[in-house]
Design an enzyme around this catalytic site. Structure first.
Site, PDB file in Angstrom:
ATOM      1  N   THR A  35       0.818  -1.232   0.000  1.00 37.18           N
ATOM      2  CA  THR A  35       0.000   0.000   0.000  1.00 37.18           C
ATOM      3  C   THR A  35       0.853   1.286   0.000  1.00 37.18           C
ATOM      4  O   THR A  35       1.912   1.301   0.593  1.00 37.18           O
ATOM      5  CB  THR A  35      -0.876  -0.031   1.262  1.00 37.18           C
ATOM      6  OG1 THR A  35      -1.709  -1.185   1.199  1.00 37.18           O
ATOM      7  CG2 THR A  35      -1.693   1.196   1.434  1.00 37.18           C
ATOM      8  N   VAL A  36       0.312   2.342  -0.642  1.00 36.34           N
ATOM      9  CA  VAL A  36       0.987   3.642  -0.572  1.00 36.34           C
ATOM     10  C   VAL A  36       0.014   4.668  -0.011  1.00 36.34           C
ATOM     11  O   VAL A  36      -1.168   4.667  -0.336  1.00 36.34           O
ATOM     12  CB  VAL A  36       1.519   4.124  -1.941  1.00 36.34           C
ATOM     13  CG1 VAL A  36       2.680   3.259  -2.415  1.00 36.34           C
ATOM     14  CG2 VAL A  36       0.443   4.197  -3.003  1.00 36.34           C
TER      15      VAL A  36
END
Length: 536
Positions: free
Chosen positions: A356-357
């Site tokens: 995830t970012v």
């Protein structure tokens, strides 16, 4: 809010970034610069967030991609808006089909966990409602990097190497596109080496020019469906064409005079709010931050919150989630009463009784964005659409196969989602966006950032630099390297099965932007990633 803007309380800590006209904080410097460029061209915080998010699919493909999902919170200067950009299960993905394939739980790789990607539609929907610059303009930095190459950052290179080891054994046709797209001469790119993907550039160009419609109804959709039909996938043209994002009302709890905001289910932001509700009943600031009393109370509150989240969260379009009851102060008091001097084995309560970012942006007009997107578990399912560089996520792995569970797999349903953006306000005024990525770590990171800020007065960078804890299951707790030995021993004496972990990736990576009363932004970016905060 009283923040210490001068002290460096932790070894290796950095000073926060201060700016007035705009700021962007991401896990990758080139993505942060892409967002800042849009602000400097006259765009707003939403334009900057989209540009940074699109760029991240190229410069950090180990954590997100075109084929992922997205959630966002947008402060428009007066009100907070929530966007759920998660996709739904294909119509052909049924409980029976998964069991017939021999699975007793949802698999994490291959076609079965692939749900409809929501990120491209979410970019469009954010822009349609709030954007100022041309949609196609926001894609220019990402397309340039994909077409001409991007130097791979050190932390990204390490994640890429790990992913290559995972996918090396997958030689079937459905996984063939991964190696073709993400390896250079059969190996992952090294730190400092250029990686390019003209297929990725083409896909982004088609999305930019069609206002994302091509992904769901055009050339990209057709290519995706053809590949699915050829390799055993379940996604159809109808699944893609029916996809839509959902604008939702954010949820909040009041914590020591502030309002902490999360998106409602199907995401796990509810867990952070439940934990803060429980923790508010303890005067945690009476204890120093690195003490067993402070850690113990935070961990126990989080364990109880996770037990409830994993028991009750599902897709609200399919099941009723008892959100109001779970966030009731009376229920928090009952759960709080379970916390004693020793570590608990958590179990869900009864609220109805009685991968995830992450990035955040802000502009000169006071608009702020908290945005998170992900492919889950690194590169996701391992399936990449040939010629287009689109790595498909595996969010369907979040479904339960337990009959009657709120999160039970069903066609057209959205799975339990780990990615959550956060936001903080005080008496109707925006303080700012925050988030910590990393699967199960995310609500725990949100709790720790709020406690660091409100209870201990740490500025965004110091809050992110501070050592973290991570609860995994039962009484198992990981502590970050640098945690005092006396603290480890004291937690063990309280019954926590605590140990030090040298793997910094376990503890997530975050970004924070707070707005001071004079309009100055104070921003931080996690040193556990390659990123930075930039402003002007």
């Amino acid at each position: 809010m009283q923040l210490d803007l001068t002290t460096l309380p932790y070894p290796g800590s950095r000073q926060p970034v201060l700016a007035r006209r705009g700021v962007v904080a991401t896990s990758q410097p080139l993505a942060a610069q892409a967002g800042l460029a849009m602000l400097q061209r006259g765009g707003n915080a939403v334009d900057a967030a989209i540009a940074a998010a699109v760029a991240l699919t190229v410069v950090e493909p180990t954590s997100n991609g075109i084929g992922g999902d997205l959630f966002a919170l947008v402060w428009d200067g007066a009100h907070l808006h929530g966007l759920n950009g998660s996709g739904r299960a294909p119509e052909a993905l049924t409980l029976e089909r998964v069991r017939q394939a021999g699975h007793t739980s949802m698999p994490t790789r291959g076609w079965l966990p692939v749900t409809v990607p929501g990120a491209p539609a979410a970019w469009r929907d954010l822009h349609r409602r709030f954007g100022r610059l041309r949609f196609s303009q926001l894609f220019e930095p990402a397309i340039t990097y994909a077409e001409h190459g991007v130097p791979i950052a050190p932390v990204v290179a390490t994640s890429w190497e790990r992913a290559a080891q995972v996918f090396a054994a997958n030689a079937s046709a459905e996984f063939s596109g991964w190696a073709d797209t993400f390896l250079i001469n059969g190996r992952p790119p090294r730190a400092g080496e250029l990686w390019q993907s003209r297929g990725h550039a083409r896909a982004l160009s088609l999305i930019a020019e069609s206002y994302a419609d091509d992904f769901y109804n055009g050339e990209i959709a057709q290519a995706l469906v053809r590949f699915a039909q050829r390799t055993g996938g379940l996604l159809t043209a109808r699944d893609l064409a029916q996809h839509h994002s959902t604008w939702v009302a954010p949820l909040s709890v009041r914590y020591r005079g502030y309002e902490v905001w999360e998106l409602p289910p199907n995401g796990q932001g509810l867990a952070a709010l439940i934990a803060l509700n429980i923790l508010e009943g303890f005067t945690i600031a009476q204890f120093e931050r690195e003490t067993p009393q402070s850690y113990h109370l935070q961990i126990e509150a989080m364990k109880l919150a996770f037990a409830d989240a994993q028991r009750y969260i599902g897709d609200p379009e399919h099941v009723t989630v008892p959100t109001e009851q779970l966030l009731a102060k009376e229920y928090a008091a009952r759960r709080r009463a379970l916390i004693g001097a020793q570590a608990l084995d958590p179990a869900p309560g009864d609220p109805i009784h009685g991968g995830t970012v992450y990035l955040c942006t802000a502009d000169a007009d006071g608009m702020m964005v908290s945005l998170i997107q992900s492919n889950y578990m690194g590169f996701g399912s391992g399936i990449v659409v040939p010629g287009l560089g689109i790595a498909l996520h595996n969010r369907g792995a979040g479904f339960s196969l337990q009959p009657g569970h709120p999160n039970q797999l069903a066609p057209g349903k959205r799975p339990f989602h780990t990615i959550i953006p956060g936001f903080l306000t005080q008496d109707g005024r925006a303080v700012g966006p925050f988030g910590v990525m990393g699967g199960h770590m995310q609500p725990q990171g949100h709790l720790q950032m709020i406690v660091n800020t409100i209870d201990y007065g740490l500025n965004p960078q110091a809050s992110l630099d501070a050592p973290r804890w991570y609860w995994s299951a039962g009484r198992d707790v990981l502590l970050e390297a640098g945690t005092p030995a006396a603290l480890l021993e004291a937690l063990q004496q309280r019954g926590h099965q605590a140990r030090i972990s040298e793997d910094r990736g376990v503890f997530g990576r975050g970004q924070i932007i707070w707005r001071l009363d004079n309009g100055v932004y104070v921003a931080g970016s996690d040193g556990r990633a390659d990123g930075c905060a930039v402003g002007y």
